[in-house]
Design a protein around this motif. Structure first.
Motif, short mmCIF file in Angstrom:
data_model
loop_
_atom_site.label_atom_id
_atom_site.label_comp_id
_atom_site.label_asym_id
_atom_site.label_seq_id
_atom_site.Cartn_x
_atom_site.Cartn_y
_atom_site.Cartn_z
N ASN A 61 -24.10 -20.48 -34.79
CA ASN A 61 -24.96 -20.01 -34.35
C ASN A 61 -25.24 -20.79 -32.81
OD1 ASN A 61 -26.50 -22.90 -34.44
ND2 ASN A 61 -26.33 -22.57 -36.72
N GLU A 62 -26.18 -20.27 -32.06
CA GLU A 62 -26.55 -20.67 -30.92
C GLU A 62 -26.89 -22.34 -30.75
OE1 GLU A 62 -29.85 -19.11 -27.64
OE2 GLU A 62 -28.42 -17.78 -28.00
N LYS A 63 -27.53 -22.51 -31.62
CA LYS A 63 -27.96 -24.12 -31.60
C LYS A 63 -26.65 -24.88 -31.83
CE LYS A 63 -31.12 -27.32 -31.10
NZ LYS A 63 -31.78 -27.67 -29.81
N TYR A 64 -25.79 -24.78 -32.63
CA TYR A 64 -24.59 -25.30 -32.66
C TYR A 64 -23.71 -25.45 -31.59
CZ TYR A 64 -20.17 -27.06 -35.15
OH TYR A 64 -19.12 -27.51 -35.50
N LEU A 65 -23.69 -24.10 -30.86
CA LEU A 65 -22.96 -24.09 -29.93
C LEU A 65 -23.56 -24.96 -28.65
CD1 LEU A 65 -20.98 -22.25 -27.91
CD2 LEU A 65 -22.47 -20.54 -27.78
N GLN A 66 -24.91 -24.75 -28.38
CA GLN A 66 -25.38 -25.69 -27.41
C GLN A 66 -25.18 -27.20 -27.62
OE1 GLN A 66 -29.25 -24.34 -28.05
NE2 GLN A 66 -29.48 -23.68 -26.01
N ASN A 67 -25.25 -27.52 -28.92
CA ASN A 67 -24.82 -29.08 -29.08
C ASN A 67 -23.65 -29.31 -29.07
OD1 ASN A 67 -27.47 -29.96 -29.73
ND2 ASN A 67 -27.43 -29.08 -31.93
N LEU A 68 -22.88 -28.46 -29.38
CA LEU A 68 -21.23 -28.73 -29.20
C LEU A 68 -20.96 -28.72 -27.71
CD1 LEU A 68 -18.72 -29.10 -30.72
CD2 LEU A 68 -18.17 -26.67 -30.60
N ILE A 69 -21.42 -28.01 -26.77
CA ILE A 69 -21.25 -28.13 -25.30
C ILE A 69 -21.72 -29.29 -24.98
CG2 ILE A 69 -22.02 -27.09 -23.12
CD1 ILE A 69 -22.05 -24.45 -24.59
N LEU A 70 -22.62 -30.02 -25.36
CA LEU A 70 -23.13 -31.35 -24.92
C LEU A 70 -22.12 -32.29 -25.24
CD1 LEU A 70 -27.06 -30.95 -25.80
CD2 LEU A 70 -26.14 -31.32 -23.51
N TYR A 71 -21.84 -32.23 -26.58
CA TYR A 71 -20.82 -33.14 -27.25
C TYR A 71 -19.50 -33.31 -26.23
CZ TYR A 71 -17.41 -35.07 -30.30
OH TYR A 71 -16.30 -35.73 -31.05
N ILE A 72 -19.18 -31.92 -26.23
CA ILE A 72 -17.73 -31.84 -25.51
C ILE A 72 -18.03 -32.61 -24.00
CG2 ILE A 72 -16.24 -30.31 -24.32
CD1 ILE A 72 -16.23 -28.48 -26.83
N HIS A 126 -28.20 -32.37 -20.41
CA HIS A 126 -27.07 -33.46 -20.66
C HIS A 126 -27.61 -34.76 -20.19
CE1 HIS A 126 -24.79 -29.75 -20.66
NE2 HIS A 126 -23.54 -30.58 -20.95
N GLN A 127 -28.40 -35.06 -19.18
CA GLN A 127 -28.71 -36.28 -18.83
C GLN A 127 -29.50 -37.04 -19.83
OE1 GLN A 127 -30.63 -35.06 -15.08
NE2 GLN A 127 -28.66 -35.00 -13.94
N GLN A 128 -30.55 -36.11 -20.27
CA GLN A 128 -31.21 -36.66 -21.65
C GLN A 128 -30.20 -37.42 -22.84
OE1 GLN A 128 -34.67 -37.66 -21.50
NE2 GLN A 128 -33.92 -37.24 -19.36
N LYS A 129 -29.35 -36.47 -23.17
CA LYS A 129 -28.35 -36.76 -24.07
C LYS A 129 -27.52 -38.01 -23.71
CE LYS A 129 -26.86 -35.60 -28.18
NZ LYS A 129 -27.82 -35.55 -29.52
N ASN A 130 -27.21 -38.02 -22.41
CA ASN A 130 -26.22 -39.10 -22.02
C ASN A 130 -27.17 -40.35 -22.19
OD1 ASN A 130 -23.86 -40.10 -20.92
ND2 ASN A 130 -25.32 -40.62 -18.83
N LEU A 131 -28.26 -40.42 -21.62
CA LEU A 131 -29.25 -41.53 -21.75
C LEU A 131 -29.31 -42.15 -23.47
CD1 LEU A 131 -32.25 -40.72 -19.65
CD2 LEU A 131 -30.33 -42.46 -19.20
#
Length: 183
Positions: free
Chosen positions: A108-119, A169-174
């Motif tokens: 699903n798209e949400k998993y794809l978005q979260n994985l892009i962030l993770y990577i 990305h910046q929010q997840k990095n924080l």
């Protein structure tokens, strides 16, 4: 563990690490070489949405666009060619990577978005390296205007544009930095 078979028109997280967690990229030149081989072996077989290469592992997000058997063989050829070159360079023998490359279908798209962030945040998470300027991640390429084989527009659409892509990305990095402070 039984490996999931690749299927055409589906998205996958492809990843692996060095055998016993050992180094697979000994220099930046090795990372550049891997990326050049990635293009040679996978062009017209997969669409690449994201990647990150770190010293002992790598992550790719791809969409399979050819027959699964061709895509699987192309990945195998890529990893074998890279392993042979590194073994020669490092005067080593034997396996470089863990047995088989891992793959997880992204359903699903949400998993794809979260994985892009993770990577993209992997350099920060594992090595406290600034993810925004890390050269061996697709993050700077997605934000660049330079030609790329990445599916840049597809990724930016997932995040509703370039500005939101950067913001998320910046929010997840924080969040990651805050976690480091608490440990």
């Amino acid at each position: 563990m039984k490996l999931e078979a690749l299927e055409q028109e589906k998205y996958y997280h492809i990843y692996n690490r060095g055998i016993n967690g050992n180094t697979i990229f000994f220099s930046n030149d090795n990372k550049s070489y891997f990326l050049s081989k990635l293009k040679i072996y996978l062009e017209n077989k997969v669409e690449i949405l994201a990647y990150c290469l770190l010293s002992n592992h790598f992550h790719l997000i791809v969409k399979i666009i050819t027959k699964p058997s061709i895509a699987t063989q192309s990945f195998s050829n890529l990893f074998n060619a890279y392993a042979k070159a590194i073994n020669k360079q490092q005067k080593r023998t034997g396996s470089l990577f863990e047995k088989h490359f891992k793959r997880i279908e992204l359903k699903n798209e949400k998993y794809l978005q979260n994985l892009i962030l993770y990577i993209h945040l992997n350099p920060m998470k594992h090595f406290n390296i600034d993810f925004e300027s890390y050269k061996y991640s697709s993050y700077p390429s997605i934000l660049s205007d330079k030609p790329t084989t990445l599916k840049r527009n597809d990724v930016l659409q997932l995040f509703d544009g370039k500005e939101n892509f950067k913001y998320v990305h910046q929010q997840k990095n924080l969040e990651i930095e805050e976690k480091f402070k608490l440990e």
